[in-house]
Design an enzyme around this catalytic site. Structure first.
Site, PDB file in Angstrom:
ATOM      1  N   CYS A  99      -3.234  11.371   3.415  1.00 48.79           N
ATOM      2  CA  CYS A  99      -3.458  10.447   2.289  1.00 48.79           C
ATOM      3  C   CYS A  99      -3.189  11.135   0.962  1.00 48.79           C
ATOM      4  O   CYS A  99      -2.823  10.502  -0.012  1.00 48.79           O
ATOM      5  CB  CYS A  99      -4.909   9.968   2.233  1.00 48.79           C
ATOM      6  SG  CYS A  99      -5.452   9.059   3.654  1.00 48.79           S
ATOM      7  N   HIS A 158      -5.168   1.602   6.798  1.00 50.86           N
ATOM      8  CA  HIS A 158      -3.752   1.904   6.551  1.00 50.86           C
ATOM      9  C   HIS A 158      -3.163   2.408   7.860  1.00 50.86           C
ATOM     10  O   HIS A 158      -3.852   3.049   8.662  1.00 50.86           O
ATOM     11  CB  HIS A 158      -3.603   3.026   5.511  1.00 50.86           C
ATOM     12  CG  HIS A 158      -3.914   2.623   4.110  1.00 50.86           C
ATOM     13  ND1 HIS A 158      -4.628   3.419   3.244  1.00 50.86           N
ATOM     14  CD2 HIS A 158      -3.586   1.510   3.415  1.00 50.86           C
ATOM     15  CE1 HIS A 158      -4.733   2.815   2.068  1.00 50.86           C
ATOM     16  NE2 HIS A 158      -4.114   1.656   2.147  1.00 50.86           N
ATOM     17  N   GLU A 199       0.822  -1.219   0.000  1.00 48.79           N
ATOM     18  CA  GLU A 199       0.000   0.000   0.000  1.00 48.79           C
ATOM     19  C   GLU A 199       0.852   1.265   0.000  1.00 48.79           C
ATOM     20  O   GLU A 199       0.362   2.365   0.247  1.00 48.79           O
ATOM     21  CB  GLU A 199      -0.954  -0.025   1.199  1.00 48.79           C
ATOM     22  CG  GLU A 199      -1.899  -1.214   1.208  1.00 48.79           C
ATOM     23  CD  GLU A 199      -3.047  -1.110   0.183  1.00 48.79           C
ATOM     24  OE1 GLU A 199      -3.603  -0.021   0.026  1.00 48.79           O
ATOM     25  OE2 GLU A 199      -3.362  -2.135  -0.463  1.00 48.79           O
TER      26      GLU A 199
HETATM   27  O1  SUG Z   1      -7.794   3.063  -0.592  1.00 47.24           O
HETATM   28  N1  SUG Z   1     -10.602   5.162  -0.573  1.00 47.24           N
HETATM   29  C1  SUG Z   1      -9.167   5.008  -0.415  1.00 47.24           C
HETATM   30  C2  SUG Z   1      -8.663   5.916   0.652  1.00 47.24           C
HETATM   31  C3  SUG Z   1      -7.157   5.895   0.722  1.00 47.24           C
HETATM   32  C4  SUG Z   1      -6.622   6.611   1.908  1.00 47.24           C
HETATM   33  N2  SUG Z   1      -5.233   6.593   1.889  1.00 47.24           N
HETATM   34  C5  SUG Z   1      -4.422   6.529   2.987  1.00 47.24           C
HETATM   35  N3  SUG Z   1      -4.879   6.191   4.148  1.00 47.24           N
HETATM   36  N4  SUG Z   1      -3.159   6.746   2.807  1.00 47.24           N
HETATM   37  C6  SUG Z   1      -8.817   3.550  -0.098  1.00 47.24           C
HETATM   38  O2  SUG Z   1      -9.563   2.926   0.650  1.00 47.24           O
HETATM   39  C7  SUG Z   1     -12.738   4.847  -1.679  1.00 47.24           C
HETATM   40  C8  SUG Z   1     -13.288   4.832  -3.083  1.00 47.24           C
HETATM   41  C9  SUG Z   1     -14.773   4.681  -3.134  1.00 47.24           C
HETATM   42  O3  SUG Z   1     -15.354   4.015  -2.266  1.00 47.24           O
HETATM   43  O4  SUG Z   1     -15.388   5.216  -4.089  1.00 47.24           O
HETATM   44  C10 SUG Z   1     -11.230   4.662  -1.623  1.00 47.24           C
HETATM   45  O5  SUG Z   1     -10.657   4.076  -2.508  1.00 47.24           O
END
Ligand code: SUG
Length: 443
Positions: A368, A250, A174
């Site tokens: 993020c 994460h 990730e």
């Molecule tokens: O991978 N959300 C992302 C959020 C990422 C956050 N990043 C960090 N914590 N570094 C994920 O879960 C949601 C998309 C949707 O549901 O339409 C999404 O992909």
């Protein structure tokens, strides 16, 4: 030589929407099917990036990806004209269609893991694009991510790029969201701390019961090898499976570090004291641990406010500030904690709150949205200058967003081929603004 920490923020793409694609990410699940506002999402992110540039930090921009991704849809057997590809996928496989429309590359902390040159044997900055295997919509990001990173950091004398790890569940990676570099100053050899959710091939490894552990130990180990890190300055620590089960998908949802400071929740890790002791030794006993107790902030509050998805930045006076989402101000317990924190004798002296609600509703806070890259002065000179945010680029991007983005978007809107063509025109223009060359796969 002077080293700085640059932040590269993912520009929110024109298809920003709420599809509920991320099982284990509470916000993504609860926002599913809401109407999104891509224009406001992109402007919110850009304003946050500009504010950091105005504070004197080096700030860059990562281009969004081409979505709807008809290239991937064709690979999956939806054939015909663009319009037919979109229609067929939407009707026959709506989940796949949604995955191919997500603007998820905006969460740049998941783009790659980055090791700066003081840490690597060949003294180059190493990048490994994250395979993001755990989620279909994210697993299709890395080929374009690699192209974008190479277009921003092109000089092979300074930068070394590695393709994503094999797309197998043992190597689920990730990126920087599960990686923290601790050091006394940016130019010192840093201690790279890899946080993993699960050790797949160990039968005794603890694992979450309800939600997936996205980052795998074998992936972290492979990245450390690829980046030629000194094993004495590399540490691996496991996320507490119980917090993953409460929505900490994460590690950057429960901990953030910068320089010699680690700000984290009491329940973030397992076996933390042994690992912290060895890190402290590597940092000449200068490690500053700021542990937030459950009695002040519960894991639930941390997840809903994103207290730890803050950016911990160094100010020009040598002190640190947190860049926090508005949700931290709106939660009484978290706000009380932060107000107290800035009066205590820690390196964190200030908190700045930003509205990134459009991203927050999909589980993406300030941290993020950015990928950190520590650079020396000569490495910074070798960065594609068109991607570095200044007043001129800010005004250009703001007007580009205002011209091309919609202020309301629902999933069905993305079946319209006219929308796809609008996006192609917009992104083509953007590659020229950011001088990226040809980075998108169209057909
Ligand atoms: O991978 N959300 C992302 C959020 C990422 C956050 N990043 C960090 N914590 N570094 C994920 O879960 C949601 C998309 C949707 O549901 O339409 C999404 O992909």
């Amino acid at each position: 030589m002077k080293y700085i920490e640059a932040n590269f923020d993912g520009l929110v793409g024109p298809t920003h929407n709420y599809s509920g694609l991320s099982f284990g990410n509470v916000a993504s699940q609860s926002s599913a099917k809401q109407v999104s506002n891509p224009k406001s999402a992109a402007l919110q992110g850009l304003k946050k990036a500009k504010a950091l540039a105005d504070m004197g930090l080096t700030q860059g921009i990562l281009a969004p990806q081409m979505r709807p991704d008809v290239y991937s849809l064709r690979q999956l057997g939806f054939l015909g004209s663009d319009s037919q590809v979109l229609e067929k996928a939407f009707k026959q496989a709506p989940t796949v269609f949604n995955a191919c429309c997500s603007a998820s590359s905006m969460w740049a902390a998941n783009a790659a893991t980055v090791s700066p040159s003081p840490d690597t044997a060949d003294e180059k900055v190493h990048f490994t694009a994250a395979n993001l295997t755990d989620k279909l919509h994210r697993s299709i990001e890395h080929p374009t991510t690699s192209k974008i990173l190479k277009a921003i950091f092109p000089d092979e004398r300074y930068f070394s790029h590695h393709s994503a790890l094999p797309s197998h569940l043992v190597f689920g990676d990730e990126g920087a969201a599960n990686h923290t570099r601790l050091c006394n100053s940016y130019g010192d050899k840093g201690l790279e701390l890899f946080t993993y959710g699960e050790h797949v091939s160990s039968s005794t490894s603890e694992r979450p019961k309800n939600y997936p552990a996205r980052q795998k130990l074998a992936a972290s180990q492979a990245v450390a090898r690829l980046h030629q890190l000194n094993p004495d300055f590399t540490a691996f620590i496991q996320q507490n499976p119980k917090v993953i089960d409460q929505g900490v998908f994460h590690n950057d949802v429960i901990a953030v570090g910068n320089l010699n400071t680690l700000f984290y929740h009491q329940d973030a890790f397992i076996n933390q004291s042994t690992v912290f002791e060895s890190i402290n030794t590597r940092l000449n006993e200068n490690l500053e641990l700021i542990e937030v107790p459950s009695s002040k902030v519960s894991v639930k509050d941390a997840v809903s406010s994103y207290l730890f998805n803050t950016q911990l930045i160094e100010l020009s006076n040598g002190k640190m500030a947190l860049i926090a989402p508005l949700e931290c101000q709106e939660n009484n317990r978290v706000y009380a904690y932060l107000s107290e924190l800035t009066t205590l004798d820690t390196s964190i002296r200030d908190v700045n709150y930003f509205d990134v609600k459009q991203s927050m509703q999909n589980g993406g806070g300030p941290a993020c949205l950015r990928l950190r890259v520590v650079l020396s002065e000569s490495e910074l000179v070798a960065v594609n200058p068109s991607t570095l945010l200044n007043n001129h680029l800010y005004i250009e991007l703001e007007s580009w967003i205002n011209q091309h983005y919609r202020d309301q978007l629902e999933i069905k809107d993305m079946t319209d081929v006219a929308f796809l063509n609008e996006i192609r025109t917009a992104l083509d223009e953007l590659t020229q603004i950011l001088a990226l060359g040809s980075i998108y796969s169209f057909q």
